[in-house]
Design a protein around this motif. Structure first.
Motif, mmCIF file in Angstrom:
data_model
loop_
_atom_site.group_PDB
_atom_site.id
_atom_site.type_symbol
_atom_site.label_atom_id
_atom_site.label_comp_id
_atom_site.label_asym_id
_atom_site.label_seq_id
_atom_site.Cartn_x
_atom_site.Cartn_y
_atom_site.Cartn_z
ATOM 1 N N VAL A 36 0.830 -1.210 0.000
ATOM 2 C CA VAL A 36 0.000 0.000 0.000
ATOM 3 C C VAL A 36 0.863 1.259 0.000
ATOM 4 C CG1 VAL A 36 -1.842 -1.180 1.258
ATOM 5 C CG2 VAL A 36 -0.246 0.252 2.496
ATOM 6 N N VAL A 37 0.271 2.315 -0.494
ATOM 7 C CA VAL A 37 0.906 3.631 -0.449
ATOM 8 C C VAL A 37 0.555 4.256 0.892
ATOM 9 C CG1 VAL A 37 0.899 5.949 -1.449
ATOM 10 C CG2 VAL A 37 0.773 3.944 -2.945
ATOM 11 N N SER A 38 1.557 4.769 1.578
ATOM 12 C CA SER A 38 1.315 5.501 2.816
ATOM 13 C C SER A 38 1.740 6.942 2.620
ATOM 14 C CB SER A 38 2.092 4.881 3.977
ATOM 15 O OG SER A 38 1.539 3.641 4.352
ATOM 16 N N VAL A 39 0.952 7.854 3.171
ATOM 17 C CA VAL A 39 1.260 9.275 3.105
ATOM 18 C C VAL A 39 1.550 9.772 4.518
ATOM 19 C CG1 VAL A 39 -0.093 9.697 1.023
ATOM 20 C CG2 VAL A 39 -1.187 9.919 3.243
ATOM 21 N N THR A 40 2.343 10.810 4.603
ATOM 22 C CA THR A 40 2.674 11.375 5.907
ATOM 23 C C THR A 40 1.621 12.405 6.308
ATOM 24 O OG1 THR A 40 3.973 13.198 4.991
ATOM 25 C CG2 THR A 40 5.149 11.113 5.430
ATOM 26 N N ALA A 41 1.626 12.755 7.571
ATOM 27 C CA ALA A 41 0.718 13.788 8.056
ATOM 28 C C ALA A 41 0.992 15.101 7.328
ATOM 29 C CB ALA A 41 0.868 13.953 9.565
ATOM 30 N N GLU A 42 2.253 15.405 7.096
ATOM 31 C CA GLU A 42 2.609 16.651 6.406
ATOM 32 C C GLU A 42 2.044 16.676 4.989
ATOM 33 O OE1 GLU A 42 3.796 20.342 6.648
ATOM 34 O OE2 GLU A 42 4.154 18.944 8.292
ATOM 35 N N GLU A 43 2.167 15.560 4.276
ATOM 36 C CA GLU A 43 1.602 15.478 2.922
ATOM 37 C C GLU A 43 0.083 15.640 2.959
ATOM 38 O OE1 GLU A 43 4.652 12.415 0.673
ATOM 39 O OE2 GLU A 43 3.263 11.601 2.163
ATOM 40 N N MET A 44 -0.556 14.979 3.904
ATOM 41 C CA MET A 44 -2.014 15.004 3.980
ATOM 42 C C MET A 44 -2.531 16.364 4.431
ATOM 43 S SD MET A 44 -4.351 12.956 3.165
ATOM 44 C CE MET A 44 -5.536 14.168 2.693
ATOM 45 N N ALA A 45 -1.814 17.026 5.311
ATOM 46 C CA ALA A 45 -2.252 18.335 5.810
ATOM 47 C C ALA A 45 -2.421 19.331 4.668
ATOM 48 C CB ALA A 45 -1.264 18.872 6.848
ATOM 49 N N GLY A 46 -1.601 19.219 3.653
ATOM 50 C CA GLY A 46 -1.700 20.112 2.510
ATOM 51 C C GLY A 46 -2.827 19.759 1.555
ATOM 52 N N LYS A 47 -3.514 18.661 1.823
ATOM 53 C CA LYS A 47 -4.575 18.206 0.923
ATOM 54 C C LYS A 47 -5.949 18.138 1.588
ATOM 55 C CE LYS A 47 -1.302 15.396 -1.670
ATOM 56 N NZ LYS A 47 -0.958 14.060 -2.116
ATOM 57 N N LEU A 48 -6.104 18.744 2.749
ATOM 58 C CA LEU A 48 -7.385 18.667 3.464
ATOM 59 C C LEU A 48 -8.545 19.227 2.661
ATOM 60 C CD1 LEU A 48 -6.641 19.482 7.220
ATOM 61 C CD2 LEU A 48 -7.176 17.282 6.171
ATOM 62 N N GLU A 49 -8.292 20.171 1.804
ATOM 63 C CA GLU A 49 -9.359 20.784 1.004
ATOM 64 C C GLU A 49 -9.540 20.111 -0.353
ATOM 65 O OE1 GLU A 49 -11.267 23.141 2.397
ATOM 66 O OE2 GLU A 49 -10.030 22.920 4.197
ATOM 67 N N ASP A 50 -8.780 19.075 -0.631
ATOM 68 C CA ASP A 50 -8.839 18.385 -1.926
ATOM 69 C C ASP A 50 -10.078 17.494 -1.978
ATOM 70 O OD1 ASP A 50 -8.483 16.725 -4.167
ATOM 71 O OD2 ASP A 50 -6.308 16.641 -3.897
ATOM 72 N N ASP A 51 -11.024 17.835 -2.844
ATOM 73 C CA ASP A 51 -12.286 17.090 -2.948
ATOM 74 C C ASP A 51 -12.127 15.695 -3.531
ATOM 75 O OD1 ASP A 51 -13.710 19.183 -1.856
ATOM 76 O OD2 ASP A 51 -14.273 20.033 -3.801
ATOM 77 N N SER A 52 -10.958 15.389 -4.072
ATOM 78 C CA SER A 52 -10.751 14.055 -4.637
ATOM 79 C C SER A 52 -10.279 13.051 -3.585
ATOM 80 C CB SER A 52 -9.745 14.103 -5.793
ATOM 81 O OG SER A 52 -8.442 14.402 -5.308
ATOM 82 N N ILE A 53 -10.086 13.529 -2.352
ATOM 83 C CA ILE A 53 -9.596 12.690 -1.257
ATOM 84 C C ILE A 53 -10.636 12.614 -0.153
ATOM 85 C CG2 ILE A 53 -7.844 12.488 0.559
ATOM 86 C CD1 ILE A 53 -5.902 13.896 -1.369
ATOM 87 N N VAL A 54 -10.860 11.397 0.348
ATOM 88 C CA VAL A 54 -11.745 11.186 1.494
ATOM 89 C C VAL A 54 -10.909 10.586 2.612
ATOM 90 C CG1 VAL A 54 -13.780 9.989 2.374
ATOM 91 C CG2 VAL A 54 -13.730 10.763 -0.012
ATOM 92 N N LEU A 55 -10.791 11.309 3.708
ATOM 93 C CA LEU A 55 -10.131 10.765 4.897
ATOM 94 C C LEU A 55 -11.130 9.877 5.618
ATOM 95 C CD1 LEU A 55 -8.281 13.920 6.085
ATOM 96 C CD2 LEU A 55 -7.238 11.669 5.978
ATOM 97 N N VAL A 56 -10.683 8.683 6.018
ATOM 98 C CA VAL A 56 -11.567 7.727 6.679
ATOM 99 C C VAL A 56 -10.950 7.305 8.005
ATOM 100 C CG1 VAL A 56 -12.810 5.546 6.481
ATOM 101 C CG2 VAL A 56 -12.316 6.888 4.405
ATOM 102 N N ASP A 57 -11.606 7.678 9.081
ATOM 103 C CA ASP A 57 -11.178 7.326 10.432
ATOM 104 C C ASP A 57 -11.822 5.989 10.785
ATOM 105 O OD1 ASP A 57 -10.866 7.140 13.272
ATOM 106 O OD2 ASP A 57 -10.668 9.327 13.354
#
Length: 131
Positions: free
Chosen positions: A16-37
């Motif tokens: 799997v591809v893993s992303v860092t918190a820093e990478e993800m923080a810059g994409k919080l407004e990206d509508d093509s990404i869904v964060l799933v807790d």
């Protein structure tokens, strides 16, 4: 002999591809990404969550993803990138592998919510369930 959790994590990490918190923080407004807790609801209520994340308890994940399941959630059928996270990144690493096997474009948040908070990224309060 049965696989241990360390072997399962290593196998998933290789796939799997893993992303860092820093990478993800810059994409919080990206509508093509869904964060799933995928944490337990009590964890969300106690610790909070990443702003804008959806919640899918780990125990229901396969049922929520599968469109043939009576428990399917339509938001899992969207053409998006799904970034899964838990507290430390272990449960979400295994969940990401399963989600990929089920056909989702899925990634794992390395370090999970703990790493997210440690790096000083924003969190949101999860309202407690009413009983």
């Amino acid at each position: 002999m049965a696989k241990g959790y360390k072997q399962m994590l290593a196998e998933a990490d290789a796939l799997v591809v893993s992303v860092t918190a820093e990478e993800m923080a810059g994409k919080l407004e990206d509508d093509s990404i869904v964060l799933v807790d995928i944490r337990d609801p009590r964890e969300l209520e106690r610790e909070g969550m990443i702003p804008g994340a959806r919640h899918a308890p780990r125990g229901m994940l396969e049922f929520w993803i599968d469109p043939e399941s009576p428990y399917h959630k339509p938001w899992f059928a969207e053409d998006k990138i799904y970034v899964f996270y838990c507290a430390s990144g272990w449960r979400s690493l295994l969940a990401t592998r399963v989600a990929q096997e089920m056909g989702l474009d899925a990634q794992n948040l390395r370090g999970g919510f703990s790493g997210w908070k440690k790096d000083g990224h924003p969190t949101a309060v999860k309202e407690k369930r009413r009983t």
